[in-house]
Write a protein that holds these residues in place. Sequence first.
Motif, mmCIF file in Angstrom:
data_model
loop_
_atom_site.group_PDB
_atom_site.id
_atom_site.type_symbol
_atom_site.label_atom_id
_atom_site.label_comp_id
_atom_site.label_asym_id
_atom_site.label_seq_id
_atom_site.Cartn_x
_atom_site.Cartn_y
_atom_site.Cartn_z
ATOM 1 N N ILE A 1 26.571 30.005 40.249
ATOM 2 C CA ILE A 1 27.370 31.023 40.152
ATOM 3 C C ILE A 1 27.157 32.061 39.409
ATOM 4 O O ILE A 1 27.328 33.321 39.472
ATOM 5 N N GLY A 2 26.675 31.781 38.002
ATOM 6 C CA GLY A 2 26.386 32.662 37.014
ATOM 7 C C GLY A 2 25.037 33.600 37.536
ATOM 8 O O GLY A 2 25.099 34.692 37.200
ATOM 9 N N ILE A 3 24.088 32.902 38.206
ATOM 10 C CA ILE A 3 23.231 33.867 38.600
ATOM 11 C C ILE A 3 23.697 34.716 39.650
ATOM 12 O O ILE A 3 23.075 36.070 39.646
ATOM 13 N N ASN A 4 24.512 34.381 40.570
ATOM 14 C CA ASN A 4 24.964 35.215 41.576
ATOM 15 C C ASN A 4 25.906 36.390 40.954
ATOM 16 O O ASN A 4 26.052 37.350 41.738
ATOM 17 N N THR A 5 26.618 36.153 39.791
ATOM 18 C CA THR A 5 27.210 37.085 39.011
ATOM 19 C C THR A 5 26.463 37.961 38.440
ATOM 20 O O THR A 5 27.078 39.249 38.089
ATOM 21 N N ALA A 6 25.418 37.807 37.791
ATOM 22 C CA ALA A 6 24.470 38.429 36.861
ATOM 23 C C ALA A 6 24.350 39.858 37.199
ATOM 24 O O ALA A 6 23.853 39.946 38.443
ATOM 25 N N LYS A 7 24.464 40.574 36.320
ATOM 26 C CA LYS A 7 24.019 42.328 36.578
ATOM 27 C C LYS A 7 22.844 42.776 35.908
ATOM 28 O O LYS A 7 22.338 43.729 36.150
ATOM 29 N N GLY A 8 22.234 41.853 34.902
ATOM 30 C CA GLY A 8 21.172 42.249 34.018
ATOM 31 C C GLY A 8 20.091 41.872 34.839
ATOM 32 O O GLY A 8 19.733 41.324 35.778
ATOM 33 N N LYS A 9 18.989 42.738 34.509
ATOM 34 C CA LYS A 9 17.546 42.652 35.160
ATOM 35 C C LYS A 9 17.002 41.291 34.703
ATOM 36 O O LYS A 9 16.433 40.460 35.601
ATOM 37 N N TYR A 10 17.517 40.622 33.589
ATOM 38 C CA TYR A 10 16.767 39.496 32.883
ATOM 39 C C TYR A 10 18.040 38.544 32.760
ATOM 40 O O TYR A 10 19.079 38.814 32.582
ATOM 41 N N VAL B 1 32.190 37.975 30.522
ATOM 42 C CA VAL B 1 32.663 37.628 31.798
ATOM 43 C C VAL B 1 33.245 36.248 31.894
ATOM 44 O O VAL B 1 32.586 35.235 31.349
ATOM 45 N N VAL B 2 34.344 36.063 32.398
ATOM 46 C CA VAL B 2 34.847 34.607 32.527
ATOM 47 C C VAL B 2 35.227 34.282 33.905
ATOM 48 O O VAL B 2 35.866 34.990 34.632
ATOM 49 N N ILE B 3 34.468 33.176 34.247
ATOM 50 C CA ILE B 3 34.994 32.579 35.612
ATOM 51 C C ILE B 3 35.519 31.221 35.528
ATOM 52 O O ILE B 3 34.693 30.436 34.920
ATOM 53 N N HIS B 4 36.723 30.994 35.912
ATOM 54 C CA HIS B 4 37.150 29.973 35.986
ATOM 55 C C HIS B 4 37.194 29.295 37.239
ATOM 56 O O HIS B 4 37.139 29.683 38.399
ATOM 57 N N LYS B 5 36.711 28.037 37.566
ATOM 58 C CA LYS B 5 36.491 27.142 38.527
ATOM 59 C C LYS B 5 36.781 25.836 38.516
ATOM 60 O O LYS B 5 36.804 25.251 37.574
ATOM 61 N N LYS C 1 21.834 44.259 21.756
ATOM 62 C CA LYS C 1 23.241 44.552 22.085
ATOM 63 C C LYS C 1 23.552 44.591 23.603
ATOM 64 O O LYS C 1 24.864 44.563 24.137
ATOM 65 N N GLU C 2 22.503 44.880 24.352
ATOM 66 C CA GLU C 2 22.691 45.354 25.849
ATOM 67 C C GLU C 2 22.630 43.951 26.523
ATOM 68 O O GLU C 2 21.785 43.855 27.499
ATOM 69 N N PHE C 3 23.783 43.453 26.439
ATOM 70 C CA PHE C 3 23.689 42.016 27.511
ATOM 71 C C PHE C 3 25.195 41.933 27.878
ATOM 72 O O PHE C 3 26.127 42.238 27.308
ATOM 73 N N GLU C 4 25.365 40.764 28.867
ATOM 74 C CA GLU C 4 26.703 40.394 29.264
ATOM 75 C C GLU C 4 26.511 38.847 29.037
ATOM 76 O O GLU C 4 25.478 38.199 29.286
ATOM 77 N N VAL C 5 27.811 38.217 28.520
ATOM 78 C CA VAL C 5 27.689 36.809 28.603
ATOM 79 C C VAL C 5 28.633 36.126 29.884
ATOM 80 O O VAL C 5 29.928 36.499 29.672
ATOM 81 N N ILE C 6 28.308 35.494 30.582
ATOM 82 C CA ILE C 6 28.984 35.026 31.643
ATOM 83 C C ILE C 6 29.096 33.656 31.405
ATOM 84 O O ILE C 6 28.514 32.560 31.538
ATOM 85 N N LEU C 7 30.526 33.316 31.033
ATOM 86 C CA LEU C 7 31.125 32.136 30.831
ATOM 87 C C LEU C 7 31.565 31.446 32.017
ATOM 88 O O LEU C 7 32.683 31.948 32.721
ATOM 89 N N VAL C 8 31.017 30.357 32.665
ATOM 90 C CA VAL C 8 31.440 29.836 33.999
ATOM 91 C C VAL C 8 32.233 28.452 33.493
ATOM 92 O O VAL C 8 31.659 27.598 33.102
#
Length: 353
Positions: A77-86, A62-66, A32-39
Amino acid sequence: MNKIKVSIIVPVYNVERHLEKCLDSLINQTFKEFEVILVDDGSSDSSSKICDEYLKKDERIVVIHKKNEGVSVARNIGINTAKGKYILFCDSDDYVEKDWCETLYKLQIDNSKYFNMCGYFNINYREKMNKYIKRIIENNKELSIINAGDFYLLYENQVFNPLWNKIYELDIIKKNRIQFEKNLSLGEDLIFNLEYLRASQRNICFINKCKYNYILRNEESLDNKYYSDLYDIYVMLYRKIYDTMSFFKIDFEKYRYNYYKSYFFMLKRVLKNTFSEKSNMNIFEKIKYNSYVIKSEDFKICLNNIDYNVISNRYKWLYQKGNYFLIWVYEYLGKKKYLNTRGRKYESKKFNL
């Protein structure tokens, strides 16, 4: 929101038919301890709307529109936004097993000094095949430790190239400035993995469990696409593979035959790609280009390092001539003979001759 341990990066572009299945499989993970970054990479269908709907459903999204710039830019962009260790990667038209994240995270925690990865299901829906293939290492071991320099063993089993069966440390990516090459239309995932392997200098830990479902559909078949730079891409990729073997001081001789055999088939794919209907070249330009390919040093080296189980004596002789026109005529006459023979068999059957 729970503490973020893993960031799952999902590039999204015009996948409205498959996106919900993908996202449902992610938000219902046992871990459960994750984030999903939708680019959202400038989708023109309802993919953008679906992303926003899931943003409201789950606080971990997390949603990023571009604007549309391609999958490599989206992943960066997903990598630069990421907050997780992995970091985990997922394609928006695939889906994952419910313990995909948990399996890779636990593997990483238990084997933190390794580059960790798992198997996956290759599900082929092309031409209504519905064929399931397990992509694992055929050694009857649940867990395998492989020297970094022997990554080609995994490459041969088609488990080294992909992103989505691996877990990455964000610090290693950022400290070594590993990014996806935005100018590559193919093979950017392999380059990323090779650079990560070299940067981490870690041996590989592979668990023989399939936790990801990679879907093959007609619309993204390599046979249906035309790449104007396919030859340059394959030359660059195979040289990168060779350089990585050299970096780890591996004995190339034990992989020589398989390496050149694989490389040869990729270069044959280039020859077929040249004759795509989507190419703007005329027939003479296509023949001239393929002649350039078969006269190249890379093609010659491949040809000299494969045996006659891979290619017939006749074809080898034709390739050695360096004139693709001879091959084109040979294949054209062969196809014409086949069609004529097939037609005669049909007529005989039709009239009971």
